[in-house]
Design a protein around this motif. Structure first.
Motif, short mmCIF file in Angstrom:
data_model
loop_
_atom_site.label_atom_id
_atom_site.label_comp_id
_atom_site.label_asym_id
_atom_site.label_seq_id
_atom_site.Cartn_x
_atom_site.Cartn_y
_atom_site.Cartn_z
N ILE A 19 0.83 -1.21 0.00
CA ILE A 19 0.00 0.00 0.00
C ILE A 19 0.87 1.26 0.00
CG2 ILE A 19 -1.64 1.34 1.38
CD1 ILE A 19 -3.10 -1.17 2.05
N PHE A 40 -0.65 -0.55 -4.52
CA PHE A 40 -2.04 -0.25 -4.13
C PHE A 40 -2.02 1.21 -3.68
CE2 PHE A 40 -5.67 -2.25 -1.44
CZ PHE A 40 -6.16 -1.03 -0.98
N ARG A 69 -7.00 2.65 -5.15
CA ARG A 69 -8.23 2.46 -4.37
C ARG A 69 -8.88 3.82 -4.22
NH1 ARG A 69 -8.84 -0.32 1.48
NH2 ARG A 69 -7.41 1.33 2.16
N GLN A 145 -13.93 -4.54 -3.19
CA GLN A 145 -13.53 -4.97 -1.84
C GLN A 145 -14.69 -5.62 -1.12
OE1 GLN A 145 -10.96 -1.65 -0.04
NE2 GLN A 145 -10.34 -3.56 0.96
N GLU A 147 -15.49 -6.42 2.49
CA GLU A 147 -14.94 -6.04 3.80
C GLU A 147 -16.03 -5.70 4.80
OE1 GLU A 147 -12.45 -2.57 3.45
OE2 GLU A 147 -13.73 -1.64 1.97
N GLY A 170 -10.83 -7.00 2.72
CA GLY A 170 -10.31 -6.04 3.70
C GLY A 170 -10.53 -6.63 5.08
N PRO A 171 -9.54 -7.32 5.65
CA PRO A 171 -9.79 -8.04 6.91
C PRO A 171 -10.11 -7.12 8.08
CG PRO A 171 -7.47 -8.22 6.25
CD PRO A 171 -8.17 -7.52 5.13
N TYR A 172 -9.55 -5.91 8.05
CA TYR A 172 -9.76 -5.03 9.22
C TYR A 172 -11.19 -4.49 9.25
CZ TYR A 172 -5.06 -5.79 10.57
OH TYR A 172 -3.92 -6.43 11.00
N ASP A 173 -11.66 -3.97 8.12
CA ASP A 173 -13.04 -3.49 8.12
C ASP A 173 -14.03 -4.64 8.31
OD1 ASP A 173 -12.82 -0.71 7.99
OD2 ASP A 173 -12.26 -0.81 5.89
N PHE A 210 -5.18 -7.92 2.23
CA PHE A 210 -4.17 -7.07 2.87
C PHE A 210 -3.58 -7.82 4.06
CE2 PHE A 210 -3.30 -4.02 6.39
CZ PHE A 210 -2.15 -3.47 5.85
#
Ligand code: 3PY
Length: 251
Positions: A19, A40, A69, A145, A147, A170-173, A210
């Motif tokens: 990123i 990215f 993005r 995405q 997420e 998007g694992p965090y969101d 990610f």
């Protein structure tokens, strides 16, 4: 000519990216020279303006692709990202088939979509306009995405939408939408991620993710992930600097 990101996505080799969030063309140049397959370029978070993003794209060297993005699923932002010469877009928070259709339509020229026509860097400011519009619909990558829990719930309908070149998790969101913000390795989040991967595999749609750290790279590739964004430009600068400071303090 550079290999397009859509061609790379269809190949068998996993693609390594990272990123980029800082408005420094020198940094995107360096990261491309380091050998990343793709960058990215993140306009969702961080300070990048469209002018900054264009300068990052202009500095990219080698066979490295720059994927932008955009800040949200918005036809104007998508058109601008492609017009500055991005090799593709990542559209955040696509939670329904209708949103996926909107993202694809914004990125494709008629008759496949409704991207409007202008002269910009992507068309060599008009010098190669006809050539660009003739190949754009086939060569520019549209990546959505996944997420949010809603997206996982609606995944069958989302993946049935024509024109999606890749899905980026998007694992965090996703963890936040499951009331486990940041706990990306918890069982429920990992189960949701596995479901996305297996449904994409069944539809032959490349999956990306990610990773904050490279330690999960091998496991990710073994689980079928084919394009990865590992770390961030800021993390690389910080971790390199921190190693030197720590060595100095220890010595
Ligand atoms: C997420 O992990 O939610 C991301 O979008 C990473 O870019």
């Amino acid at each position: 000519m550079k290999t397009t990101f859509t061609e790379k996505l269809r190949g068998s080799r996993p693609l390594l990216g990272t990123i980029v969030s800082l408005p420094s063309p020198e940094l995107s140049e360096l990261l491309s020279l380091a050998g990343f397959d793709w960058l990215f370029i993140d306009m969702e978070h961080g300070p990048l303006s469209i002018g900054d993003a264009q300068r990052l794209l202009q500095a990219v060297k080698n066979d490295c692709n720059a994927i932008v993005r955009v800040a949200e699923n918005n036809p104007i932002l998508i058109k601008q990202a492609l017009d500055i010469g991005a090799d593709g877009i990542i559209v955040p928070l696509v939670n329904s088939a209708e949103e996926a259709r909107q993202a694809v339509a914004s990125a494709r020229y008629p008759p496949l979509g409704k991207r409007s026509v202008g002269l910009a860097r992507a068309h060599d400011y008009g010098l190669h306009f006809a050539d660009y519009i003739q190949r754009a619909n086939q060569t520019l990558a549209v990546i959505i995405q996944i997420e949010h829990q809603d997206a996982v719930n609606n995944l069958d309908e989302i993946l049935a939408v024509e024109g999606i070149d890749g899905v980026f998790i998007g694992p965090y969101d996703l963890s936040g939408s499951m009331n486990r913000l940041g706990d990306v390795f918890s069982a429920p989040v990992q189960e949701a991620i596995a479901e996305v991967k297996s449904k994409c595999a069944r539809k032959n749609i490349p999956v990306g993710i990610f990773l904050q750290q490279p330690d999960q790279l091998e496991a990710e590739i073994a689980s079928g992930t084919t394009f990865l964004a590992v770390g961030t430009d800021t993390f690389f600068v910080w971790s390199g600097a921190q190693n030197v400071v720590n060595a100095f303090k220890a010595g």
